[in-house]
Design a protein around this motif. Structure first.
Motif, PDB file in Angstrom:
ATOM      1  N   ALA A 167       0.807  -1.224   0.000  1.00  0.00           N
ATOM      2  CA  ALA A 167       0.000   0.000   0.000  1.00  0.00           C
ATOM      3  C   ALA A 167       0.840   1.273   0.000  1.00  0.00           C
ATOM      4  CB  ALA A 167      -0.938   0.000   1.211  1.00  0.00           C
ATOM      5  N   THR A 168       2.162   1.155   0.033  1.00  0.00           N
ATOM      6  CA  THR A 168       3.044   2.314   0.111  1.00  0.00           C
ATOM      7  C   THR A 168       2.899   3.205  -1.116  1.00  0.00           C
ATOM      8  OG1 THR A 168       4.642   0.941   1.289  1.00  0.00           O
ATOM      9  CG2 THR A 168       5.452   3.015   0.391  1.00  0.00           C
ATOM     10  N   ASN A 169       2.905   4.526  -0.899  1.00  0.00           N
ATOM     11  CA  ASN A 169       3.067   5.489  -1.983  1.00  0.00           C
ATOM     12  C   ASN A 169       4.117   6.511  -1.557  1.00  0.00           C
ATOM     13  OD1 ASN A 169       1.734   7.435  -0.327  1.00  0.00           O
ATOM     14  ND2 ASN A 169      -0.258   6.791  -1.138  1.00  0.00           N
ATOM     15  N   SER A 170       4.409   7.474  -2.415  1.00  0.00           N
ATOM     16  CA  SER A 170       5.476   8.426  -2.109  1.00  0.00           C
ATOM     17  C   SER A 170       5.163   9.250  -0.870  1.00  0.00           C
ATOM     18  CB  SER A 170       5.727   9.351  -3.304  1.00  0.00           C
ATOM     19  OG  SER A 170       4.542  10.054  -3.652  1.00  0.00           O
ATOM     20  N   LEU A 171       3.882   9.550  -0.648  1.00  0.00           N
ATOM     21  CA  LEU A 171       3.489  10.343   0.520  1.00  0.00           C
ATOM     22  C   LEU A 171       3.739   9.575   1.817  1.00  0.00           C
ATOM     23  CD1 LEU A 171       1.993  12.963   1.505  1.00  0.00           C
ATOM     24  CD2 LEU A 171      -0.099  11.601   1.429  1.00  0.00           C
ATOM     25  N   THR A 172       3.277   8.324   1.867  1.00  0.00           N
ATOM     26  CA  THR A 172       3.422   7.552   3.103  1.00  0.00           C
ATOM     27  C   THR A 172       4.883   7.143   3.327  1.00  0.00           C
ATOM     28  OG1 THR A 172       2.854   5.481   1.952  1.00  0.00           O
ATOM     29  CG2 THR A 172       1.053   6.709   2.970  1.00  0.00           C
ATOM     30  N   ALA A 173       5.607   6.836   2.239  1.00  0.00           N
ATOM     31  CA  ALA A 173       7.024   6.500   2.382  1.00  0.00           C
ATOM     32  C   ALA A 173       7.819   7.700   2.865  1.00  0.00           C
ATOM     33  CB  ALA A 173       7.581   6.003   1.044  1.00  0.00           C
ATOM     34  N   GLY A 174       7.505   8.875   2.338  1.00  0.00           N
ATOM     35  CA  GLY A 174       8.208  10.081   2.769  1.00  0.00           C
ATOM     36  C   GLY A 174       8.001  10.369   4.250  1.00  0.00           C
ATOM     37  N   TYR A 175       6.778  10.128   4.725  1.00  0.00           N
ATOM     38  CA  TYR A 175       6.516  10.357   6.141  1.00  0.00           C
ATOM     39  C   TYR A 175       7.315   9.404   7.010  1.00  0.00           C
ATOM     40  CZ  TYR A 175       4.108  10.461  10.620  1.00  0.00           C
ATOM     41  OH  TYR A 175       3.834  10.526  11.957  1.00  0.00           O
ATOM     42  N   PHE A 176       7.377   8.119   6.618  1.00  0.00           N
ATOM     43  CA  PHE A 176       8.138   7.166   7.415  1.00  0.00           C
ATOM     44  C   PHE A 176       9.623   7.519   7.403  1.00  0.00           C
ATOM     45  CE2 PHE A 176      10.373   3.193   8.285  1.00  0.00           C
ATOM     46  CZ  PHE A 176       9.696   2.742   9.402  1.00  0.00           C
ATOM     47  N   ARG A 177      10.144   7.932   6.258  1.00  0.00           N
ATOM     48  CA  ARG A 177      11.549   8.339   6.199  1.00  0.00           C
ATOM     49  C   ARG A 177      11.818   9.517   7.133  1.00  0.00           C
ATOM     50  NH1 ARG A 177      14.295   5.791   2.111  1.00  0.00           N
ATOM     51  NH2 ARG A 177      12.995   4.816   0.487  1.00  0.00           N
ATOM     52  N   THR A 178      10.850  10.426   7.208  1.00  0.00           N
ATOM     53  CA  THR A 178      10.996  11.563   8.126  1.00  0.00           C
ATOM     54  C   THR A 178      11.034  11.091   9.571  1.00  0.00           C
ATOM     55  OG1 THR A 178       9.842  13.033   6.577  1.00  0.00           O
ATOM     56  CG2 THR A 178       9.963  13.737   8.877  1.00  0.00           C
ATOM     57  N   LEU A 179      10.136  10.171   9.931  1.00  0.00           N
ATOM     58  CA  LEU A 179      10.139   9.606  11.285  1.00  0.00           C
ATOM     59  C   LEU A 179      11.487   8.972  11.596  1.00  0.00           C
ATOM     60  CD1 LEU A 179       6.685   7.779  11.609  1.00  0.00           C
ATOM     61  CD2 LEU A 179       7.383   9.873  12.768  1.00  0.00           C
ATOM     62  N   ALA A 180      12.000   8.176  10.648  1.00  0.00           N
ATOM     63  CA  ALA A 180      13.267   7.478  10.867  1.00  0.00           C
ATOM     64  C   ALA A 180      14.423   8.463  11.020  1.00  0.00           C
ATOM     65  CB  ALA A 180      13.534   6.520   9.707  1.00  0.00           C
ATOM     66  N   GLN A 181      14.428   9.520  10.225  1.00  0.00           N
ATOM     67  CA  GLN A 181      15.481  10.529  10.339  1.00  0.00           C
ATOM     68  C   GLN A 181      15.458  11.184  11.707  1.00  0.00           C
ATOM     69  OE1 GLN A 181      14.871  13.207   7.057  1.00  0.00           O
ATOM     70  NE2 GLN A 181      15.620  11.755   5.518  1.00  0.00           N
ATOM     71  N   ARG A 182      14.281  11.466  12.211  1.00  0.00           N
ATOM     72  CA  ARG A 182      14.158  12.085  13.535  1.00  0.00           C
ATOM     73  C   ARG A 182      14.718  11.171  14.615  1.00  0.00           C
ATOM     74  NH1 ARG A 182       7.839  14.088  13.085  1.00  0.00           N
ATOM     75  NH2 ARG A 182       8.171  15.810  11.583  1.00  0.00           N
ATOM     76  N   CYS A 183      14.622   9.857  14.400  1.00  0.00           N
ATOM     77  CA  CYS A 183      15.089   8.885  15.399  1.00  0.00           C
ATOM     78  C   CYS A 183      16.515   8.409  15.136  1.00  0.00           C
ATOM     79  CB  CYS A 183      14.153   7.671  15.415  1.00  0.00           C
ATOM     80  SG  CYS A 183      12.441   8.046  15.804  1.00  0.00           S
ATOM     81  N   GLY A 184      17.120   8.854  14.038  1.00  0.00           N
ATOM     82  CA  GLY A 184      18.453   8.384  13.693  1.00  0.00           C
ATOM     83  C   GLY A 184      18.484   6.933  13.274  1.00  0.00           C
ATOM     84  N   VAL A 185      17.419   6.466  12.620  1.00  0.00           N
ATOM     85  CA  VAL A 185      17.297   5.067  12.212  1.00  0.00           C
ATOM     86  C   VAL A 185      17.476   4.957  10.698  1.00  0.00           C
ATOM     87  CG1 VAL A 185      15.646   3.166  11.965  1.00  0.00           C
ATOM     88  CG2 VAL A 185      15.846   4.372  14.143  1.00  0.00           C
ATOM     89  N   PRO A 186      18.325   4.052  10.218  1.00  0.00           N
ATOM     90  CA  PRO A 186      18.473   3.853   8.773  1.00  0.00           C
ATOM     91  C   PRO A 186      17.252   3.169   8.181  1.00  0.00           C
ATOM     92  CG  PRO A 186      19.742   2.206   9.953  1.00  0.00           C
ATOM     93  CD  PRO A 186      19.212   3.156  10.997  1.00  0.00           C
ATOM     94  N   VAL A 187      17.001   3.431   6.908  1.00  0.00           N
ATOM     95  CA  VAL A 187      15.838   2.866   6.225  1.00  0.00           C
ATOM     96  C   VAL A 187      16.286   2.269   4.895  1.00  0.00           C
ATOM     97  CG1 VAL A 187      13.617   3.384   5.134  1.00  0.00           C
ATOM     98  CG2 VAL A 187      14.217   4.463   7.298  1.00  0.00           C
ATOM     99  N   GLN A 188      15.690   1.133   4.531  1.00  0.00           N
ATOM    100  CA  GLN A 188      15.937   0.495   3.246  1.00  0.00           C
ATOM    101  C   GLN A 188      14.630   0.427   2.455  1.00  0.00           C
ATOM    102  OE1 GLN A 188      18.899  -2.949   3.654  1.00  0.00           O
ATOM    103  NE2 GLN A 188      17.798  -3.046   5.608  1.00  0.00           N
ATOM    104  N   SER A 189      14.728   0.054   1.183  1.00  0.00           N
ATOM    105  CA  SER A 189      13.532  -0.115   0.367  1.00  0.00           C
ATOM    106  C   SER A 189      13.597  -1.444  -0.370  1.00  0.00           C
ATOM    107  CB  SER A 189      13.372   1.027  -0.632  1.00  0.00           C
ATOM    108  OG  SER A 189      14.457   1.037  -1.556  1.00  0.00           O
ATOM    109  N   PHE A 190      12.433  -1.980  -0.700  1.00  0.00           N
ATOM    110  CA  PHE A 190      12.345  -3.244  -1.423  1.00  0.00           C
ATOM    111  C   PHE A 190      11.330  -3.108  -2.544  1.00  0.00           C
ATOM    112  CE2 PHE A 190       9.960  -7.246  -2.036  1.00  0.00           C
ATOM    113  CZ  PHE A 190      10.987  -8.025  -2.572  1.00  0.00           C
TER     114      PHE A 190
END
Length: 257
Positions: A167-190
């Motif tokens: 169900a991911t789209n650019s809007l929801t993926a961008g929000y999660f990336r923002t959350l991860a950046q705030r927490c200092g957590v790396p993110v990958q994509s598949f």
């Protein structure tokens, strides 16, 4: 196929089950019906030379359920948050308690019975669908696209599919990336290879049933659906950190189209 034994006089499942129940719980007159599954009973283990790997049965998807519950318990309670763990995901989700059933919608309608306010609540909501992702298995590395091969202990994986298997789209993926950046957590994509079929999750099903903006994400694992699966210890902490922040700090205004 499971091996139950050799030279057993009575192979009747009902007879064997009745004997086991009587041995553990006392006498029973008759076994009327049963639901039986075989599963691994070994304890989970932290393994590897640097103890960075976590091996256990049914990591898909008990791992996400555990991480989600721990994150919800650790949240500060200032933001309205809801977690749902659905059964029957691996067999299509169409059941009374599956994601394609009425459970979540009925709960949400009870939380907000007014139709207009309900629609506003749905519009302001965001859902993170957590289900494990396929990491690059060393024995099957050719199954992955070179640019989209998740590594263990390298962060949670955003799962993307243009056919809406996720169900991911650019809007929801961008929000999660923002959350991860705030927490200092790396993110990958598949993204699955274009010449291969793609699995799915309850993300698209629930998004279609509720109309809530949805992201599909998960911890990368090896040997998914095998009797013993393998994940990275760091990824479990990474995902829990992001979800705790999400449960504590979500604001509808943070997700803008």
């Amino acid at each position: 196929m499971p091996i139950l034994g050799q030279n057993i006089d009575d192979w009747s499942i009902r007879a064997q089950l009745k004997t086991r129940i009587e041995a553990e719980c006392g006498a029973v007159d008759e076994v009327l019906d049963y639901e039986l599954c075989f599963y691994d009973v070994q304890h989970a283990s932290v393994i590897g030379l640097d103890r960075s790997l976590f091996a256990a049965a049914r990591l898909d998807n008990l791992l996400s359920c555990y991480v989600g519950i721990e994150a919800l318990l650790a949240a500060d309670g200032e933001t309205t948050a809801l977690m749902v763990c659905n059964d029957h995901e691996e067999v299509g989700s169409l059941s009374a308690v599956g994601a394609n059933g009425p459970l979540l919608t009925r709960v949400l309608e009870q939380l907000e019975p007014d139709p207009a306010r309900y629609r506003a609540m749905i519009e302001a909501s965001f859902m993170i669908s957590c289900d494990n992702a396929h990491g690059i298995h060393p024995n099957f590395s050719d199954r992955h696209d070179d640019n989209h091969g998740p590594l263990l202990n390298a962060g949670p994986v955003i799962k993307i599919n243009s056919n809406q298997r996720y169900a991911t789209n650019s809007l929801t993926a961008g929000y999660f990336r923002t959350l991860a950046q705030r927490c200092g957590v790396p993110v990958q994509s598949f993204v699955v290879r274009t010449d291969m079929g793609c699995g799915s999750t309850i993300g698209p099903i629930t998004a279609g049933e509720t109309g809530i903006k949805t992201l599909d994400v998960g911890v990368p694992t090896f040997a998914m659906h095998s009797i013993r699966e393998l994940a990275g210890c760091a990824d479990i902490d990474y995902l829990q950190t992001v979800l705790t922040h999400y449960f504590s700090r979500y604001q509808a205004s943070d997700v803008q189209g």
